[in-house]
Write a protein that holds these residues in place. Structure first.
Motif, mmCIF file in Angstrom:
data_model
loop_
_atom_site.group_PDB
_atom_site.id
_atom_site.type_symbol
_atom_site.label_atom_id
_atom_site.label_comp_id
_atom_site.label_asym_id
_atom_site.label_seq_id
_atom_site.Cartn_x
_atom_site.Cartn_y
_atom_site.Cartn_z
ATOM 1 N N GLY A 45 -6.237 0.358 10.420
ATOM 2 C CA GLY A 45 -6.341 1.310 11.522
ATOM 3 C C GLY A 45 -5.799 2.687 11.266
ATOM 4 N N GLY A 46 -5.741 3.096 10.012
ATOM 5 C CA GLY A 46 -5.293 4.442 9.696
ATOM 6 C C GLY A 46 -3.792 4.652 9.808
ATOM 7 N N VAL A 47 -3.004 3.602 9.524
ATOM 8 C CA VAL A 47 -1.548 3.752 9.584
ATOM 9 C C VAL A 47 -1.073 4.663 8.461
ATOM 10 N N ALA A 48 0.178 5.094 8.554
ATOM 11 C CA ALA A 48 0.733 6.007 7.564
ATOM 12 C C ALA A 48 1.018 5.291 6.246
ATOM 13 N N ASN A 49 1.079 6.088 5.192
ATOM 14 C CA ASN A 49 1.399 5.559 3.863
ATOM 15 C C ASN A 49 2.747 4.832 3.880
ATOM 16 N N THR A 50 3.726 5.406 4.559
ATOM 17 C CA THR A 50 5.058 4.785 4.594
ATOM 18 C C THR A 50 5.028 3.407 5.249
ATOM 19 N N THR A 51 4.131 3.223 6.219
ATOM 20 C CA THR A 51 4.013 1.919 6.878
ATOM 21 C C THR A 51 3.538 0.864 5.887
ATOM 22 N N ILE A 52 2.547 1.206 5.081
ATOM 23 C CA ILE A 52 2.042 0.281 4.070
ATOM 24 C C ILE A 52 3.127 -0.016 3.038
ATOM 25 N N GLN A 53 3.847 1.005 2.607
ATOM 26 C CA GLN A 53 4.885 0.804 1.595
ATOM 27 C C GLN A 53 5.992 -0.111 2.113
ATOM 28 N N LYS A 54 6.347 0.024 3.390
ATOM 29 C CA LYS A 54 7.367 -0.859 3.978
ATOM 30 C C LYS A 54 6.875 -2.305 4.014
ATOM 31 N N ALA A 55 5.590 -2.491 4.346
ATOM 32 C CA ALA A 55 5.024 -3.841 4.395
ATOM 33 C C ALA A 55 5.023 -4.472 3.001
ATOM 34 N N LEU A 56 4.611 -3.699 2.012
ATOM 35 C CA LEU A 56 4.568 -4.220 0.647
ATOM 36 C C LEU A 56 5.974 -4.531 0.130
ATOM 37 N N GLN A 57 6.933 -3.684 0.497
ATOM 38 C CA GLN A 57 8.302 -3.920 0.043
ATOM 39 C C GLN A 57 8.863 -5.218 0.618
ATOM 40 N N MET A 58 8.516 -5.524 1.882
ATOM 41 C CA MET A 58 8.944 -6.785 2.479
ATOM 42 C C MET A 58 8.470 -7.961 1.645
#
Length: 255
Positions: A45-58
């Protein structure tokens, strides 16, 4: 109509949950490369890059993903470990090692155990009830950490009636060849019935430290009562496993 309910989690937690499910159920296979950050941003849904990076880091912290510089993010080679409780219920034969070790070998894994505590305690209420203890009665607690390929996989807390364990190897801080089920069988108390209750719970600090759990990760807790001939209770064990690393498999035959 279902009642309206909003997901209270942050966007990166929800994305991590979606990806985690794809990994643990096998839709994203070990060794496969995840879509690029830009593709994941668009997909969610067009979330920010930082949101994806936080998810991947989890998911990296949980050991499900790994990043390779210049190549991308990949699913790690190990996902959830399926475990069948039935395979561990039969005591080891005389002279054989603990079932945990032999079953791990069959899966081409290295099983290990570390006995971390043996003490006489006043057990928790539900344990005392399952063991048929009177108020004020004590039990012997044997606590150990089980490992697979060097990683902590289960915190096991086993309770035995003090009247049964007194003057036996169960009172000593050392491993018992074949495990306590083999010893109990030799003593004339073979396991005849198991009653398991499985729950998903928020871990205690002891469980987080013992299992090296990431933040906000639930655990699977199996509460097992073991009975010998005549329904005599001989053991109660709480087996705590990291929920993201394991799934329980039950095989039942219908006549």
């Amino acid at each position: 109509m279902p009642r309206e309910h909003k997901d209270p989690r942050s966007p990166h937690q929800k994305i991590a949950a979606d990806l985690r499910r794809l990994i643990t159920r096998g839709d994203l296979t070990p060794g496969s490369k995840l879509p690029s950050t830009a593709e994941l941003m668009e997909e969610h849904g067009g979330v920010a890059n930082t949101t994806i990076q936080k998810a991947l880091q989890m998911l990296k912290t949980e050991g499900l993903l790994e990043g390779l510089p210049g190549k991308g993010v990949f699913v790690r080679q190990h996902g959830q470990q399926p475990l069948e409780p039935m395979t561990f219920m039969t005591p080891a034969a005389p002279g054989e090692p603990y079932k945990w070790m032999t079953e791990a070998t069959k899966r081409n894994q290295a099983g290990g155990s570390q006995l971390i505590e043996v003490e006489v305690v006043q057990p928790p209420l539900e344990v005392a009830k399952a063991l048929g203890l009177e108020e004020g009665d004590h039990a012997v607690l044997r606590k150990q950490i089980l490992t697979l390929d060097g990683e902590p996989t289960e915190l096991t807390r086993s309770y035995y009636p003090l009247s049964l364990a007194r003057n036996t190897a169960m009172m000593e801080k050392r491993r018992i060849r074949g495990g306590t089920p083999a010893l109990l069988s030799e003593m004339g108390y073979p396991a005849r019935e198991f009653i398991d209750e499985l729950s998903s719970e928020i871990p205690t600090e002891e469980e987080v430290l013992a299992l090296e759990l990431p933040k906000d990760m639930p655990v699977l807790v199996a509460f097992r009562a073991v009975y010998s001939d005549g329904g005599f209770p001989i053991e109660v064990t709480l087996m705590t496993k990291a929920a993201h690393r394991h799934r329980m498999r039950y095989r039942m035959r219908v006549q």
